[in-house]
Design a protein around this motif. Structure first.
Motif, PDB file in Angstrom:
ATOM      1  N   ASP A   1       5.728   7.169   5.568  1.00 60.10           N
ATOM      2  CA  ASP A   1       4.385   7.204   5.000  1.00 60.10           C
ATOM      3  C   ASP A   1       3.477   8.133   5.811  1.00 60.10           C
ATOM      4  O   ASP A   1       2.766   8.971   5.257  1.00 60.10           O
ATOM      5  CB  ASP A   1       3.814   5.781   4.971  1.00 60.10           C
ATOM      6  CG  ASP A   1       2.454   5.707   4.285  1.00 60.10           C
ATOM      7  OD1 ASP A   1       2.398   5.945   3.073  1.00 60.10           O
ATOM      8  OD2 ASP A   1       1.461   5.410   4.967  1.00 60.10           O
ATOM      9  N   PHE A   2       3.532   7.988   7.135  1.00 60.37           N
ATOM     10  CA  PHE A   2       2.703   8.807   8.020  1.00 60.37           C
ATOM     11  C   PHE A   2       3.137  10.275   7.983  1.00 60.37           C
ATOM     12  O   PHE A   2       2.312  11.196   7.959  1.00 60.37           O
ATOM     13  CB  PHE A   2       2.791   8.257   9.447  1.00 60.37           C
ATOM     14  CG  PHE A   2       1.928   8.980  10.440  1.00 60.37           C
ATOM     15  CD1 PHE A   2       0.552   9.082  10.253  1.00 60.37           C
ATOM     16  CD2 PHE A   2       2.481   9.553  11.576  1.00 60.37           C
ATOM     17  CE1 PHE A   2      -0.256   9.746  11.168  1.00 60.37           C
ATOM     18  CE2 PHE A   2       1.692  10.215  12.491  1.00 60.37           C
ATOM     19  CZ  PHE A   2       0.315  10.315  12.289  1.00 60.37           C
ATOM     20  N   THR A   3       4.454  10.513   7.959  1.00 62.28           N
ATOM     21  CA  THR A   3       4.995  11.876   7.934  1.00 62.28           C
ATOM     22  C   THR A   3       4.542  12.639   6.692  1.00 62.28           C
ATOM     23  O   THR A   3       4.100  13.793   6.776  1.00 62.28           O
ATOM     24  CB  THR A   3       6.536  11.838   7.977  1.00 62.28           C
ATOM     25  OG1 THR A   3       6.947  11.254   9.205  1.00 62.28           O
ATOM     26  CG2 THR A   3       7.118  13.239   7.864  1.00 62.28           C
ATOM     27  N   ILE A   4       4.647  12.013   5.532  1.00 64.10           N
ATOM     28  CA  ILE A   4       4.279  12.679   4.274  1.00 64.10           C
ATOM     29  C   ILE A   4       2.785  12.989   4.243  1.00 64.10           C
ATOM     30  O   ILE A   4       2.370  14.061   3.791  1.00 64.10           O
ATOM     31  CB  ILE A   4       4.718  11.820   3.061  1.00 64.10           C
ATOM     32  CG1 ILE A   4       6.254  11.787   2.993  1.00 64.10           C
ATOM     33  CG2 ILE A   4       4.148  12.374   1.760  1.00 64.10           C
ATOM     34  CD1 ILE A   4       6.820  10.744   2.060  1.00 64.10           C
ATOM     35  N   LYS A   5       1.986  12.075   4.773  1.00 65.03           N
ATOM     36  CA  LYS A   5       0.542  12.342   4.847  1.00 65.03           C
ATOM     37  C   LYS A   5       0.264  13.552   5.720  1.00 65.03           C
ATOM     38  O   LYS A   5      -0.577  14.403   5.395  1.00 65.03           O
ATOM     39  CB  LYS A   5      -0.190  11.114   5.403  1.00 65.03           C
ATOM     40  CG  LYS A   5      -0.348   9.981   4.403  1.00 65.03           C
ATOM     41  CD  LYS A   5      -0.966   8.750   5.058  1.00 65.03           C
ATOM     42  CE  LYS A   5      -1.048   7.592   4.063  1.00 65.03           C
ATOM     43  NZ  LYS A   5      -1.469   6.337   4.716  1.00 65.03           N
ATOM     44  N   ARG A   6       0.964  13.647   6.879  1.00 60.40           N
ATOM     45  CA  ARG A   6       0.768  14.788   7.784  1.00 60.40           C
ATOM     46  C   ARG A   6       1.197  16.099   7.135  1.00 60.40           C
ATOM     47  O   ARG A   6       0.509  17.115   7.253  1.00 60.40           O
ATOM     48  CB  ARG A   6       1.553  14.577   9.073  1.00 60.40           C
ATOM     49  CG  ARG A   6       0.905  13.641  10.063  1.00 60.40           C
ATOM     50  CD  ARG A   6       1.567  13.725  11.434  1.00 60.40           C
ATOM     51  NE  ARG A   6       2.915  13.199  11.449  1.00 60.40           N
ATOM     52  CZ  ARG A   6       4.018  13.942  11.427  1.00 60.40           C
ATOM     53  NH1 ARG A   6       3.927  15.252  11.355  1.00 60.40           N
ATOM     54  NH2 ARG A   6       5.210  13.382  11.458  1.00 60.40           N
TER      55      ARG A   6
ATOM     56  N   LYS B   1       1.331  16.899   4.004  1.00 62.35           N
ATOM     57  CA  LYS B   1       0.380  17.301   2.962  1.00 62.35           C
ATOM     58  C   LYS B   1      -0.896  17.897   3.548  1.00 62.35           C
ATOM     59  O   LYS B   1      -1.614  18.643   2.890  1.00 62.35           O
ATOM     60  CB  LYS B   1       0.050  16.107   2.068  1.00 62.35           C
ATOM     61  CG  LYS B   1       1.216  15.724   1.146  1.00 62.35           C
ATOM     62  CD  LYS B   1       0.868  14.558   0.244  1.00 62.35           C
ATOM     63  CE  LYS B   1       2.007  14.272  -0.735  1.00 62.35           C
ATOM     64  NZ  LYS B   1       1.718  13.109  -1.601  1.00 62.35           N
ATOM     65  N   LYS B   2      -1.183  17.558   4.812  1.00 66.00           N
ATOM     66  CA  LYS B   2      -2.364  18.128   5.488  1.00 66.00           C
ATOM     67  C   LYS B   2      -1.986  19.318   6.369  1.00 66.00           C
ATOM     68  O   LYS B   2      -2.806  19.808   7.144  1.00 66.00           O
ATOM     69  CB  LYS B   2      -3.028  17.054   6.361  1.00 66.00           C
ATOM     70  CG  LYS B   2      -3.648  15.910   5.581  1.00 66.00           C
ATOM     71  CD  LYS B   2      -4.217  14.867   6.556  1.00 66.00           C
ATOM     72  CE  LYS B   2      -4.782  13.670   5.821  1.00 66.00           C
ATOM     73  NZ  LYS B   2      -5.257  12.625   6.762  1.00 66.00           N
TER      74      LYS B   2
ATOM     75  N   ASN C   1       0.808  -1.226   0.000  1.00 62.39           N
ATOM     76  CA  ASN C   1       0.000   0.000   0.000  1.00 62.39           C
ATOM     77  C   ASN C   1       0.839   1.274   0.000  1.00 62.39           C
ATOM     78  O   ASN C   1       0.358   2.336   0.379  1.00 62.39           O
ATOM     79  CB  ASN C   1      -0.928  -0.002   1.222  1.00 62.39           C
ATOM     80  CG  ASN C   1      -1.964  -1.099   1.162  1.00 62.39           C
ATOM     81  OD1 ASN C   1      -3.009  -0.951   0.561  1.00 62.39           O
ATOM     82  ND2 ASN C   1      -1.660  -2.232   1.786  1.00 62.39           N
ATOM     83  N   THR C   2       2.095   1.154  -0.395  1.00 63.51           N
ATOM     84  CA  THR C   2       2.948   2.337  -0.416  1.00 63.51           C
ATOM     85  C   THR C   2       3.505   2.560  -1.819  1.00 63.51           C
ATOM     86  O   THR C   2       3.498   1.659  -2.656  1.00 63.51           O
ATOM     87  CB  THR C   2       4.108   2.188   0.597  1.00 63.51           C
ATOM     88  OG1 THR C   2       4.699   3.456   0.837  1.00 63.51           O
ATOM     89  CG2 THR C   2       5.164   1.222   0.083  1.00 63.51           C
ATOM     90  N   LYS C   3       3.994   3.754  -2.040  1.00 66.31           N
ATOM     91  CA  LYS C   3       4.566   4.084  -3.351  1.00 66.31           C
ATOM     92  C   LYS C   3       6.017   3.610  -3.415  1.00 66.31           C
ATOM     93  O   LYS C   3       6.721   3.595  -2.398  1.00 66.31           O
ATOM     94  CB  LYS C   3       4.506   5.597  -3.581  1.00 66.31           C
ATOM     95  CG  LYS C   3       3.090   6.142  -3.650  1.00 66.31           C
ATOM     96  CD  LYS C   3       3.127   7.650  -3.835  1.00 66.31           C
ATOM     97  CE  LYS C   3       1.708   8.229  -3.896  1.00 66.31           C
ATOM     98  NZ  LYS C   3       1.707   9.699  -3.998  1.00 66.31           N
TER      99      LYS C   3
ATOM    100  N   TYR D   1       8.712   5.792  -1.903  1.00 65.16           N
ATOM    101  CA  TYR D   1       8.899   5.755  -0.458  1.00 65.16           C
ATOM    102  C   TYR D   1       9.948   4.712  -0.079  1.00 65.16           C
ATOM    103  O   TYR D   1      10.825   4.960   0.753  1.00 65.16           O
ATOM    104  CB  TYR D   1       7.587   5.437   0.248  1.00 65.16           C
ATOM    105  CG  TYR D   1       6.538   6.531   0.186  1.00 65.16           C
ATOM    106  CD1 TYR D   1       6.649   7.605  -0.692  1.00 65.16           C
ATOM    107  CD2 TYR D   1       5.414   6.484   1.006  1.00 65.16           C
ATOM    108  CE1 TYR D   1       5.681   8.586  -0.758  1.00 65.16           C
ATOM    109  CE2 TYR D   1       4.441   7.472   0.958  1.00 65.16           C
ATOM    110  CZ  TYR D   1       4.569   8.521   0.068  1.00 65.16           C
ATOM    111  OH  TYR D   1       3.614   9.500   0.019  1.00 65.16           O
TER     112      TYR D   1
END
Length: 296
Positions: A117-122, A124-125, A80-82, A85
């Motif tokens: 993964d979690f860091t990049i999501k944060r 972007k938000k 589920n990751t790119k 990453y």
């Protein structure tokens, strides 16, 4: 570095391996002997099916995890990751191994990929977390912090986003924890937090900001590091020199008042009492650093 290269050579030195599960075009779980491992390479699983073979020459990187739970977790992440990453994680860990002259566990790939993964999501938000251990990591683990800064630069370059330097501290902690056993890593973090807390008590008692480049401040921090190490080891240092202690209390009443606050903190955090000698040395160091700061 030699050990890391040797590990890679051993991982590649084998015959064909059968595919157990395809996670994506670049990643698959394969059987090697009686064990399952994860293999990575561009297009390694493209147009292949479970049961078919992959040769060792086709594999760029293998990940060997020591439990089925970790294997399942990593498999889920990879599914589920790119691919960017995973490439970033590979780059960061290769740099870290070179910097620290050591070979890390493959478990670090799992934890770092999860973190990234979690860091990049944060990011972007626009959700940012300030690390409470920023000062401690920079001061006590400069090489690990450099790895964190390198990771931040890789994230920014690959993802074309602004990544705050606080993330360097969080990434550095992954390398600190993996280099030590769990108990030792917990001790290191507890020691950093305790030094930070005692410095905060001094700072707010005297209403000052420290000059972190001053010799008196460096001496204070060094003393606190050894002091906290003794606390964690329950290693009491005391010569029962009461007369000197009484003289210092009389000469520096504000430093003594501050040490009484530290005494309460130590009692609550460590269920330990300050000895006369520890109290004396703390008063001397606190007086030196606070007198200098107050004059400035």
């Amino acid at each position: 570095r030699f050990l890391c290269n040797l590990r890679g050579a051993v991982e590649r030195r084998s015959c064909n391996m059968k595919i157990s599960q395809i996670l994506n075009n670049n990643v698959a779980i394969v059987k090697r002997g009686s064990n399952e491992i994860i293999v990575y390479s561009k297009g390694v699983a493209f147009k292949k099916k479970p049961g078919q073979e992959i040769t060792s020459e086709e594999i760029q990187k293998t990940y060997v995890l020591d439990s089925h739970d970790k294997l399942e977790h990593f498999s889920f992440l990879l599914s589920n990751t790119k691919d960017e990453y995973l490439q970033m994680v590979n780059q960061i860990i290769a740099y870290g191994e070179e910097k620290l002259k050591t070979c890390v566990s493959d478990y670090l790939y799992l934890t770092l990929l999860d973190h990234l993964d979690f860091t990049i999501k944060r990011i972007k938000k626009n959700q940012f977390i300030k690390s409470p251990l920023s000062w401690e990591v920079k001061k006590f683990y400069p090489e690990h912090y450099q790895i964190g800064l390198y990771a931040v630069s890789i994230i920014q370059k690959t993802m074309d986003i602004e990544c705050p330097t606080d993330e360097a501290v969080a990434i550095a902690l992954h390398f600190i924890n993996l280099q030590n056993d769990t108990n030792n890593a917990n001790h290191q973090i507890k020691a950093m937090e305790t030094v930070r807390d005692i410095l905060a008590i001094i700072k707010y008692h005297f209403h000052i900001n420290f000059d972190e480049d001053s010799m008196n401040y460096i001496r204070l921090v060094t003393h606190l590091q050894y002091f906290v190490t003794r606390l964690l080891k329950h290693d009491v240092y005391d010569s029962d020199e009461q007369e000197l202690n009484n003289q210092i209390r009389s000469l520096y009443p504000e430093a003594y008042s501050c040490v009484n606050k530290i005494r309460v903190y130590v009692r609550d955090a460590f269920q330990s009492e300050l000895t006369n000698d520890e109290e004396t040395y703390l008063m001397l160091h606190i007086h030196r650093v606070t007198q200098r700061e107050e004059r400035n």
